[in-house]
Design a protein around this motif. Structure first.
Motif, PDB file in Angstrom:
ATOM      1  N   THR A 105      -7.099  -8.512  -6.272  1.00 52.51           N
ATOM      2  CA  THR A 105      -6.627  -8.031  -4.970  1.00 52.51           C
ATOM      3  C   THR A 105      -5.811  -6.752  -5.101  1.00 52.51           C
ATOM      4  O   THR A 105      -5.985  -5.805  -4.324  1.00 52.51           O
ATOM      5  N   SER A 155       0.827  -1.209   0.000  1.00 51.02           N
ATOM      6  CA  SER A 155       0.000   0.000   0.000  1.00 51.02           C
ATOM      7  C   SER A 155       0.861   1.259   0.000  1.00 51.02           C
ATOM      8  O   SER A 155       0.508   2.260  -0.639  1.00 51.02           O
ATOM      9  N   GLU A 198      -6.929  -2.507  -4.211  1.00 49.63           N
ATOM     10  CA  GLU A 198      -6.105  -1.604  -3.410  1.00 49.63           C
ATOM     11  C   GLU A 198      -5.746  -0.347  -4.200  1.00 49.63           C
ATOM     12  O   GLU A 198      -5.747   0.766  -3.650  1.00 49.63           O
ATOM     13  N   ARG A 244      -8.871   1.935  -4.411  1.00 51.45           N
ATOM     14  CA  ARG A 244      -9.152   2.615  -3.138  1.00 51.45           C
ATOM     15  C   ARG A 244      -8.269   3.853  -2.974  1.00 51.45           C
ATOM     16  O   ARG A 244      -8.753   4.955  -2.673  1.00 51.45           O
TER      17      ARG A 244
END
Length: 674
Positions: free
Chosen positions: A319, A280, A323, A326
């Motif tokens: 997946t 992230s 991320e 977002r």
């Protein structure tokens, strides 16, 4: 008793004689040595048992004064410890001070790598020296060569045996944090291939307290120690990249160059370590860098956009895409949707949504085990067959559970991605950012068919507001393009949504297209791209643009006409006649390529509505009233009373292709009237 009495008398006698001699010395003023006097008295008293001392007072005083003084303090080498309780009273507890012994000679150099902080004193001094060095001080050629050799040696050690020489990795990370720009640059770039090769193919989690206490083998302990130190060093390195990537373009050239190098490192690391820890943080660094109002001055922008597209293209489970979406939505919202259009176009590269159908509830589990032939079967007893049957049932349940988990997770990711993208598109349209409308409308034409009915209605309402605010009475070139994009996207949403069972009235979009035709015809850039007045280079594929967004106004016009009459139920005979008359009026002003394309459309339209052939002649046709060419309302224009007198003028066009098209349409109209 008599003996004690005699001793006392002798003592008194000696004391009296001593005082008598001292009084004589004081009266005469000559003070003999006390030692000599004592010796004389002793000799006279003890009959020569001890030797006479011969020393002067001056020498003895000097010798005494030269001796060092030392205070006898019992608490000097003691420290206070925790108090103790003795007989109900709290007493002071003194403990001897432990003196630290410094050993300058290392007995075993190989054991210095047994913990994370086992860097030698010489290396720490070098790091401190690098930090203290002025960042503006130029390095000589010798120092740069020595620095490169040192970094190469450390990299070689780590690549050779990372579990043994992870202290060299720590050293490289600390060198990357140096204030010296050369040290920071070389170490930062050297760590990119190191991490790409050293990072394992799995995610490292922190050890629990129970795992830390349990006894393990040397190999397991060595691996755990390496993994924990790798995570710490990697975290520090990612933090350094994030710090350097935030450097603004108006800073010093050295800092700007370091920031660009940090972004190159991020672009190289992400595709290879997207499965590892701190993903992230790396994605946030990448997205924050490209989400700027103007990225033309950033030399790493194109590579960053390609990196994001690569992540979207190679992610099949969703997946990583979840991320990225977002973080992207949060950053774009903070920027108030003021970003470049090419950045928003990266969402078109999402491959995880290509097979997603939110309205489908069919089960896809069609697995059937293959049956064996009778001759190939193995004879089993009744007990063995029962055990085998139970084992098959267990395996079948486990297989279904695994498939269900993976399928549910992927479907959950797809639903979250779709919801986030459509919400983002809706907010961008509401924000009124004209730069992003093309990209948003292109995305809606691709993903809009997956939207539910309520969200689809919101999109149509927003696009109607955009058309209403455009003021169709007086449109600029940019507003013409914006309205065309809204019309094309609105029809694309409806035509692509196969699950929509409700008919939606799109007459407002049809009327908007009819009133827009004259502005499109008078636009000088109708056949040119909206970006520039030159053709796009077909070999330049640095940033892939979507099809709708790079389309010319002529292409958008033809797509809108195709949607109205051939891909929806909005086409009628009255509308076909009205559009044919106004298209002929437009062809009097459009360039030759656009004119030829419109003639082909009219030829296709005549196949579906042969009645428009009567507009080419006034014979054998009864009309009521006259055609109103000024109104933008199709119902008020009375298109059946129109006559295509422009056909005669276009037959004398300078382009042979236009002349041939006009003659072909005239010939077909005569066939219809006959």
């Amino acid at each position: 008793m008599a003996k004690n009495k005699r001793l006392q008398e002798s003592i008194k006698k000696r004391t009296a004689e001593k005082r008598k001699h001292e009084d004589i010395l004081l009266e005469s003023g000559s003070f003999k040595d006390i030692g000599e006097l004592s010796a004389e008295i002793t000799d006279t008293s003890y009959s020569g048992t001890r030797k006479k001392r011969r020393s002067s007072w001056d020498s003895e005083e000097q010798e005494y004064e030269l001796k060092p003084r030392k205070l006898q303090n019992e608490e000097e080498d003691m420290v206070d410890s925790l108090p103790i309780k003795i007989d109900g009273k709290v007493a002071r507890n003194l403990v001897k001070r432990q003196k630290k012994t410094q050993d300058n000679n290392k007995e075993n150099d190989e054991e210095s790598f047994s913990s994370e902080s086992d860097i030698s004193d010489t290396e720490e001094q070098n790091i401190d020296h690098d930090d203290e060095k002025d960042e503006n001080e130029p390095d000589t050629e010798e120092t740069i060569v020595a620095l490169k050799e040192e970094i190469a040696e450390l990299v070689e050690k780590v690549m050779e045996d990372p579990e043994e020489h992870y202290a060299s990795l720590t050293r490289l990370v600390k060198m990357a944090h140096s204030k010296n720009p050369n040290t920071c640059k070389f170490a930062m770039l050297a760590l990119v291939p190191v991490f790409n090769s050293v990072i394992p193919g799995y995610r490292i989690r922190p050890l629990t307290e129970l795992e830390k206490k349990e006894k393990v083998s040397k190999d397991v302990a060595r691996l755990r120690n390496f993994e924990q130190n790798l995570v710490v060093n990697y975290k520090n390195y990612v933090g350094l990249l994030g710090k350097l990537a935030k450097i603004p373009n108006n800073s010093t050239p050295i800092k700007v160059a370091l920031g660009n190098l940090a972004m190159n490192a991020v672009n190289t690391l992400i595709p290879n370590v997207s499965h590892f820890n701190f993903r992230s943080d790396l994605l946030a660094i990448l997205i924050r860098r490209v989400c700027k109002p103007s990225i033309s001055s950033d030399p790493t922008a194109i590579q960053s956009i390609k990196t994001i597209e690569t992540l979207f293209t190679g992610d099949d489970e969703g997946t990583i895409s979840v991320e990225v979406i977002r973080i992207f939505c949060k950053v774009v919202k903070v920027r108030n949707y003021n970003i470049e259009e090419s950045v928003l176009n990266t969402l078109l590269s999402l491959d995880v949504l290509h097979d997603y159908d939110p309205n489908s509830k069919e089960e896809t589990d069609n697995y059937k085990p293959m049956k064996l032939k009778k001759k190939n079967r193995i004879h089993l007893s009744k007990k063995e067959r029962k055990a085998r049957k139970e084992m098959k049932e267990i395996e079948e349940e486990m297989r279904k559970a695994e498939l269900a988990v993976s399928a549910e997770e992927r479907e959950r990711n797809q639903a979250e991605i779709l919801k986030a993208i459509l919400t983002l598109y809706l907010n961008v349209l509401k924000s009124g950012n004209t730069r992003l409308i093309g990209s948003v409308l292109e995305g809606l034409s691709k993903f809009g068919n997956m939207a539910n009915f309520d969200l689809l209605g919101d999109f149509l309402e927003v696009m109607k507001e955009i058309i209403y605010e455009a003021e169709l009475d007086n449109l600029s070139s940019e507003e013409v393009r914006k309205v065309l994009l809204c019309i094309v996207t609105a029809f694309s949403l409806i035509s692509n949504n196969t699950h929509m069972k409700v008919n939606i009235d799109l007459s407002k979009f049809v009327d908007a297209l009819y009133s827009l035709l004259r502005y499109v015809a008078l636009d000088a850039d109708i056949e040119l791209s909206y970006k520039s007045l030159r053709l796009a280079d077909p070999l330049n594929i640095e940033i892939v643009k979507p099809s709708v967004n790079v389309s010319t106004k002529a292409e958008l016009l033809l797509k809108a006409l195709d949607h109205v009459f051939f891909r929806s139920k909005s086409g009628t005979r009255e509308r076909a006649s009205a559009f044919t008359k106004r298209l002929y009026m437009c062809m009097m002003h459009t360039p030759e390529k656009t004119t030829i394309a419109l003639l082909r459309f009219i030829d296709k339209l005549m196949n579906k509505y042969p009645e428009i052939g009567g507009l080419y002649s006034t014979e054998d046709r009864i009309t009521n009233g006259k055609f109103n060419m000024e109104t933008d309302s199709i119902s008020k224009s009375n298109p059946d009373a129109a006559t295509l007198w422009e056909n005669h003028l276009l037959s004398k066009h300078y382009c042979p292709g236009v002349i041939n098209g006009i003659r072909a349409l005239s010939k077909r109209s005569k066939e219809y009237s006959s």
